[in-house]
Design a protein around this motif. Structure first.
Motif, PDB file in Angstrom:
ATOM      1  N   ARG A 205     -54.966 -53.665  23.996  1.00 20.74           N
ATOM      2  CA  ARG A 205     -53.669 -53.889  23.367  1.00 20.74           C
ATOM      3  C   ARG A 205     -52.932 -52.564  23.215  1.00 20.74           C
TER       4      ARG A 205
ATOM      5  N   ALA B 142     -50.408 -55.945  14.632  1.00 18.05           N
ATOM      6  CA  ALA B 142     -51.580 -55.968  13.750  1.00 18.05           C
ATOM      7  C   ALA B 142     -51.992 -54.534  13.453  1.00 18.05           C
TER       8      ALA B 142
ATOM      9  N   TYR C 200     -50.918 -52.185  16.456  1.00 18.31           N
ATOM     10  CA  TYR C 200     -51.070 -52.593  17.849  1.00 18.31           C
ATOM     11  C   TYR C 200     -50.264 -53.863  18.101  1.00 18.31           C
TER      12      TYR C 200
ATOM     13  N   SER D 157     -50.528 -57.335  19.018  1.00 17.65           N
ATOM     14  CA  SER D 157     -51.668 -58.250  19.037  1.00 17.65           C
ATOM     15  C   SER D 157     -51.374 -59.527  19.813  1.00 17.65           C
ATOM     16  N   ASN D 158     -50.214 -60.122  19.564  1.00 15.96           N
ATOM     17  CA  ASN D 158     -49.900 -61.402  20.189  1.00 15.96           C
ATOM     18  C   ASN D 158     -48.472 -61.428  20.721  1.00 15.96           C
TER      19      ASN D 158
ATOM     20  N   GLY E  98     -52.541 -64.198  23.063  1.00 14.20           N
ATOM     21  CA  GLY E  98     -52.990 -62.816  22.901  1.00 14.20           C
ATOM     22  C   GLY E  98     -52.454 -61.914  23.987  1.00 14.20           C
ATOM     23  N   TRP E  99     -52.167 -60.687  23.624  1.00 10.70           N
ATOM     24  CA  TRP E  99     -51.635 -59.733  24.597  1.00 10.70           C
ATOM     25  C   TRP E  99     -52.577 -59.574  25.786  1.00 10.70           C
TER      26      TRP E  99
END
Length: 418
Positions: free
Chosen positions: A36, A113, A120, A122-123, A158-159
């Motif tokens: 990420r 997140a 980072y 995150s999604n 999610g990334w």
């Protein structure tokens, strides 16, 4: 969880409380060993231009008014690199590949997140909530949904499950990517069909030659031709060498004659020779739709010897369900299935279990006639012979049925013979 869209436009002040501008963008980068991107800077819009503030100079990242831990004159602006992503400019509203759902989706927002003091990505929000959030009505919509007893679907992935697509901005496809090359060629074909021609071409350029070849075989020749339009002739030649001869011939038939000839001259002699042979026959004839990739054995072998012969000679053949028996002049004598061969005792001569009464088609037979024969006899492939009974190729069922079954349906047929 915080979202990038919520940070956009927030005021930024230095350590003395002096307002220096508004947050315009967030810069993130993928560090080695991380899946990420980590936030490494913010872009502050000022009257005098923009200032890229390193993450280390931020006192509180998620404050309503973002405070810095330095005076304005003490900040050393970060110099972005080619590996950096501007999350608002480069990612929001851009198309990405959801490699888990195998689809092209649009980025509506990015969820952040915190881990070990760093933030980072995150999604990726691909749902309607992301749009509502950016319009400033997400909370109102959520309250209305709660009163109605309904839940608004989050619509996030999610990334690590996405791939960036090249677009109008500086967004780059992350290559090499195991996730992309692990996708089924039919899935990749479906992805590129959702992209613009320019995006599709850039996407294919990032893949290896074998994957490109397998993907092109899943789409119509007209679309194939448009996708290779900007490829160098050398790369197209490499791709065609990985494709089955009949598919390669179909693609070349869609290109201008001078470019088609240029590409043929760049191909390996053996591959080019097979394709030229197919191009010599009418497009809707058995010779025009056949493939020259098939397997043969001489009639004097036993079952055990035939298996050894195939191991040594048939590595390149894809259509391995029928084995054809031919004499030294390549005249067709019989045929047997792979099942027949496996079940026969090793010492049994192939003449004893081969089928001598053959259903064949001639080189100039119409495709409609070939399709009728395939349908009538329920074969996976039919041998194509000339007037002297010499074997020239085989027509697989999917190619024979191309004129009868719409291509979109044909591509969903079992891949037993493809």
């Amino acid at each position: 969880m915080p979202y990038v869209s919520e940070l956009q436009g927030r005021p930024v002040a230095d350590v003395e409380g002096e307002r220096i501008g508004l947050l315009q963008d967030v810069i993130a980068t993928l560090q080695q060993g991380m899946v990420r991107p980590v936030i490494r800077a913010i872009v502050v819009k000022r009257a005098a231009g923009t200032l890229v503030v390193p993450y280390e100079d931020i006192a509180v990242f998620l404050a309503p008014a973002i405070p810095l831990n330095k005076r304005l004159q003490d900040i050393v602006p970060l110099k972005p690199t080619d590996d950096d992503l501007y999350l608002i400019r480069d990612v929001l509203d851009k198309q990405i590949i959801d490699t888990n759902g195998v689809r092209v989706v649009r980025v509506n927002d990015l969820e952040l997140a915190r881990l070990n003091g760093h933030f980072y990505v995150s999604n990726v929000d691909i749902g309607g909530l992301g749009v509502l959030r950016r319009l400033g009505v997400a909370r109102v919509a959520q309250r209305v949904a709660d009163r109605l007893g309904r839940k608004l679907p989050p619509g996030t992935i999610g990334w690590e499950g996405v791939e960036l697509l090249p677009g109008n901005g500086p967004m780059r496809l992350k290559v090499p990517s195991d996730r992309l090359t692990d996708l089924h060629p039919a899935d990749i074909a479906e992805i590129i069909s959702d992209l613009s021609r320019h995006e599709s071409q850039q996407f294919l350029e990032a893949l290896d030659v074998e994957t490109v070849a397998e993907t092109l075989e899943e789409v119509e020749p007209e679309f194939q031709a448009s996708l290779v339009e900007t490829m160098t002739s050398e790369r197209v030649a490499d791709v065609l060498e990985e494709m089955s001869p009949d598919e390669a011939a179909d693609l070349l038939a869609e290109l201008p004659e001078d470019r088609s000839e240029e590409i043929l001259n760049l191909m390996e002699d053996a591959d080019a020779r097979q394709v030229r042979k197919l191009l010599a026959y009418p497009e809707d004839s058995a010779g025009g739709i056949m493939t020259t990739e098939y397997v043969t054995v001489p009639p004097h072998l036993t079952a055990g010897q035939a298996i050894a012969h195939l191991r040594a000679t048939a590595q390149e053949a894809e259509n391995f369900f029928y084995i054809y028996v031919t004499d030294p002049q390549n005249r067709l004598l019989g045929v047997f299935s792979l099942q027949d061969l496996v079940l026969a005792k090793p010492q049994t001569p192939v003449k004893e279990f081969m089928l001598g009464r053959l259903i064949t088609v001639n080189l100039l037979d119409k495709q409609e006639d070939v399709a009728q024969a395939v349908s009538k006899y329920n074969f996976l492939a039919l041998p194509v012979i000339d007037e002297e009974g010499r074997l020239h190729g085989i027509v697989t069922a999917d190619d024979a049925l191309d004129k009868i079954i719409p291509t979109a349906w044909k591509k969903r047929l079992p891949r037993m013979y493809r």
